[in-house]
Design a protein around this motif. Sequence first.
Motif, mmCIF file in Angstrom:
data_model
loop_
_atom_site.group_PDB
_atom_site.id
_atom_site.type_symbol
_atom_site.label_atom_id
_atom_site.label_comp_id
_atom_site.label_asym_id
_atom_site.label_seq_id
_atom_site.Cartn_x
_atom_site.Cartn_y
_atom_site.Cartn_z
ATOM 1 N N ASP A 10 -15.104 -19.721 -6.179
ATOM 2 C CA ASP A 10 -16.379 -20.256 -5.713
ATOM 3 C C ASP A 10 -17.233 -19.241 -4.945
ATOM 4 O OD1 ASP A 10 -15.789 -22.671 -6.854
ATOM 5 O OD2 ASP A 10 -15.153 -23.631 -4.981
ATOM 6 N N LYS A 11 -16.646 -18.103 -4.593
ATOM 7 C CA LYS A 11 -17.405 -17.093 -3.845
ATOM 8 C C LYS A 11 -18.522 -16.532 -4.715
ATOM 9 C CE LYS A 11 -15.727 -14.141 -1.027
ATOM 10 N NZ LYS A 11 -15.000 -13.262 -0.114
ATOM 11 N N HIS A 12 -19.649 -16.268 -4.090
ATOM 12 C CA HIS A 12 -20.789 -15.702 -4.813
ATOM 13 C C HIS A 12 -20.480 -14.290 -5.302
ATOM 14 C CE1 HIS A 12 -23.333 -19.072 -3.940
ATOM 15 N NE2 HIS A 12 -23.035 -18.978 -2.658
ATOM 16 N N SER A 13 -19.818 -13.519 -4.478
ATOM 17 C CA SER A 13 -19.482 -12.145 -4.852
ATOM 18 C C SER A 13 -17.969 -12.012 -4.985
ATOM 19 C CB SER A 13 -19.983 -11.159 -3.787
ATOM 20 O OG SER A 13 -19.508 -9.864 -4.070
ATOM 21 N N GLN A 14 -17.537 -11.554 -6.132
ATOM 22 C CA GLN A 14 -16.113 -11.337 -6.365
ATOM 23 C C GLN A 14 -15.702 -9.906 -6.014
ATOM 24 O OE1 GLN A 14 -13.849 -13.642 -7.282
ATOM 25 N NE2 GLN A 14 -15.424 -15.199 -7.262
ATOM 26 N N GLU A 15 -16.670 -9.085 -5.660
ATOM 27 C CA GLU A 15 -16.389 -7.682 -5.382
ATOM 28 C C GLU A 15 -15.631 -7.541 -4.064
ATOM 29 O OE1 GLU A 15 -18.622 -3.421 -5.824
ATOM 30 O OE2 GLU A 15 -19.716 -5.285 -6.127
ATOM 31 N N ILE A 16 -14.615 -6.690 -4.076
ATOM 32 C CA ILE A 16 -13.821 -6.414 -2.888
ATOM 33 C C ILE A 16 -14.160 -4.995 -2.440
ATOM 34 C CG2 ILE A 16 -11.514 -6.359 -1.893
ATOM 35 C CD1 ILE A 16 -10.574 -7.760 -4.532
ATOM 36 N N TYR A 17 -14.629 -4.865 -1.226
ATOM 37 C CA TYR A 17 -14.984 -3.542 -0.713
ATOM 38 C C TYR A 17 -13.819 -2.984 0.084
ATOM 39 C CZ TYR A 17 -19.587 -5.060 -2.127
ATOM 40 O OH TYR A 17 -20.642 -5.520 -2.870
ATOM 41 N N THR A 18 -13.452 -1.749 -0.251
ATOM 42 C CA THR A 18 -12.342 -1.088 0.422
ATOM 43 C C THR A 18 -12.794 0.269 0.926
ATOM 44 O OG1 THR A 18 -11.523 -0.036 -1.603
ATOM 45 C CG2 THR A 18 -10.639 -2.234 -1.080
ATOM 46 N N VAL A 19 -11.953 0.834 1.770
ATOM 47 C CA VAL A 19 -12.207 2.163 2.311
ATOM 48 C C VAL A 19 -10.874 2.874 2.467
ATOM 49 C CG1 VAL A 19 -12.135 1.446 4.753
ATOM 50 C CG2 VAL A 19 -13.543 3.413 4.078
ATOM 51 N N SER A 20 -10.916 4.171 2.392
ATOM 52 C CA SER A 20 -9.723 4.997 2.558
ATOM 53 C C SER A 20 -9.429 5.191 4.050
ATOM 54 C CB SER A 20 -9.972 6.361 1.904
ATOM 55 O OG SER A 20 -9.061 7.312 2.376
ATOM 56 N N PRO A 21 -8.162 5.315 4.422
ATOM 57 C CA PRO A 21 -7.847 5.563 5.838
ATOM 58 C C PRO A 21 -8.382 6.905 6.334
ATOM 59 C CG PRO A 21 -5.824 5.466 4.509
ATOM 60 C CD PRO A 21 -6.970 5.167 3.603
ATOM 61 N N GLY A 36 -23.638 -5.878 3.880
ATOM 62 C CA GLY A 36 -23.788 -7.089 4.687
ATOM 63 C C GLY A 36 -22.468 -7.817 4.910
ATOM 64 N N ILE A 37 -21.418 -7.052 5.145
ATOM 65 C CA ILE A 37 -20.091 -7.628 5.346
ATOM 66 C C ILE A 37 -19.548 -7.243 6.716
ATOM 67 C CG2 ILE A 37 -19.526 -7.798 2.898
ATOM 68 C CD1 ILE A 37 -18.010 -5.148 3.140
ATOM 69 N N GLY A 38 -18.541 -7.983 7.175
ATOM 70 C CA GLY A 38 -18.006 -7.758 8.513
ATOM 71 C C GLY A 38 -16.670 -7.061 8.556
ATOM 72 N N ALA A 39 -16.089 -6.765 7.390
ATOM 73 C CA ALA A 39 -14.780 -6.106 7.371
ATOM 74 C C ALA A 39 -14.560 -5.404 6.044
ATOM 75 C CB ALA A 39 -13.667 -7.122 7.606
ATOM 76 N N LEU A 40 -13.740 -4.376 6.089
ATOM 77 C CA LEU A 40 -13.319 -3.647 4.898
ATOM 78 C C LEU A 40 -11.802 -3.601 4.871
ATOM 79 C CD1 LEU A 40 -15.634 -0.501 5.033
ATOM 80 C CD2 LEU A 40 -15.673 -2.280 3.283
ATOM 81 N N VAL A 41 -11.236 -3.787 3.699
ATOM 82 C CA VAL A 41 -9.800 -3.620 3.542
ATOM 83 C C VAL A 41 -9.547 -2.124 3.380
ATOM 84 C CG1 VAL A 41 -7.765 -4.214 2.188
ATOM 85 C CG2 VAL A 41 -9.620 -5.883 2.453
ATOM 86 N N VAL A 42 -8.570 -1.619 4.109
ATOM 87 C CA VAL A 42 -8.218 -0.204 4.036
ATOM 88 C C VAL A 42 -7.063 -0.077 3.050
ATOM 89 C CG1 VAL A 42 -7.542 1.847 5.345
ATOM 90 C CG2 VAL A 42 -8.900 0.040 6.463
ATOM 91 N N THR A 43 -7.283 0.748 2.022
ATOM 92 C CA THR A 43 -6.258 0.913 0.994
ATOM 93 C C THR A 43 -5.903 2.380 0.804
ATOM 94 O OG1 THR A 43 -7.929 0.980 -0.767
ATOM 95 C CG2 THR A 43 -6.934 -1.172 -0.291
ATOM 96 N N HIS A 44 -4.657 2.597 0.428
ATOM 97 C CA HIS A 44 -4.170 3.940 0.100
ATOM 98 C C HIS A 44 -3.315 3.807 -1.152
ATOM 99 C CE1 HIS A 44 -2.839 8.038 0.612
ATOM 100 N NE2 HIS A 44 -1.584 7.627 0.523
ATOM 101 N N GLU A 45 -3.717 4.505 -2.206
ATOM 102 C CA GLU A 45 -3.019 4.452 -3.494
ATOM 103 C C GLU A 45 -2.826 3.015 -3.962
ATOM 104 O OE1 GLU A 45 0.528 6.814 -3.138
ATOM 105 O OE2 GLU A 45 -0.614 8.656 -2.826
ATOM 106 N N GLY A 46 -3.869 2.207 -3.802
ATOM 107 C CA GLY A 46 -3.868 0.832 -4.283
ATOM 108 C C GLY A 46 -3.168 -0.183 -3.392
ATOM 109 N N GLN A 47 -2.587 0.282 -2.297
ATOM 110 C CA GLN A 47 -1.863 -0.610 -1.383
ATOM 111 C C GLN A 47 -2.694 -0.894 -0.138
ATOM 112 O OE1 GLN A 47 1.430 -1.769 -2.190
ATOM 113 N NE2 GLN A 47 0.735 -0.885 -4.114
ATOM 114 N N VAL A 48 -2.616 -2.123 0.357
ATOM 115 C CA VAL A 48 -3.305 -2.488 1.592
ATOM 116 C C VAL A 48 -2.532 -1.874 2.757
ATOM 117 C CG1 VAL A 48 -3.993 -4.386 3.107
ATOM 118 C CG2 VAL A 48 -4.181 -4.639 0.616
#
Length: 143
Positions: A10-21, A36-48
């Motif tokens: 149901d989310k309008h945007s399915q895009e997941i924004y990530t950033v490298s450590p 316009g988001i309040g958090a980024l998931v930090v990923t390294h080699e595809g892992q959270v």
Amino acid sequence: MTNVTHVLKDKHSQEIYTVSPEATVLEAISIMADKGIGALVVTHEGQVVGILSERDYTRKIALMERSSYDTTVNEIMTAKVLTVTQSTSVEDCLSLMTDRHLRHLPVVENDKLVGLVSIGDLVKAVMDDQRKLIDQLQQYIAS
């Protein structure tokens, strides 16, 4: 009962924004501001490996008078990330977020990031469920 799968659909945007450590905090907050988001998931080699929120920025950069230009995401991110799966109920997510004072939960399946839900996403899902229930009860009473 609604689960995370329904919320993600149901989310309008399915895009997941990530950033490298290794990215700078400036790069990360620039992405958050641009999207316009309040958090980024930090990923390294595809892992959270962490999550970086506006709260992390204000408490660990602004208040400590550090520089966004030369501080890396790894230095200020929350490394102990609580995650949920697509089968987790909205109620369980809300309880977890309330108890731990969280605003975002990464959704992980088979060690792969598949989404991110916010407290707003979950509240909307609860409101939608309540609206449907009210409609059903009104139809039942009217018939």
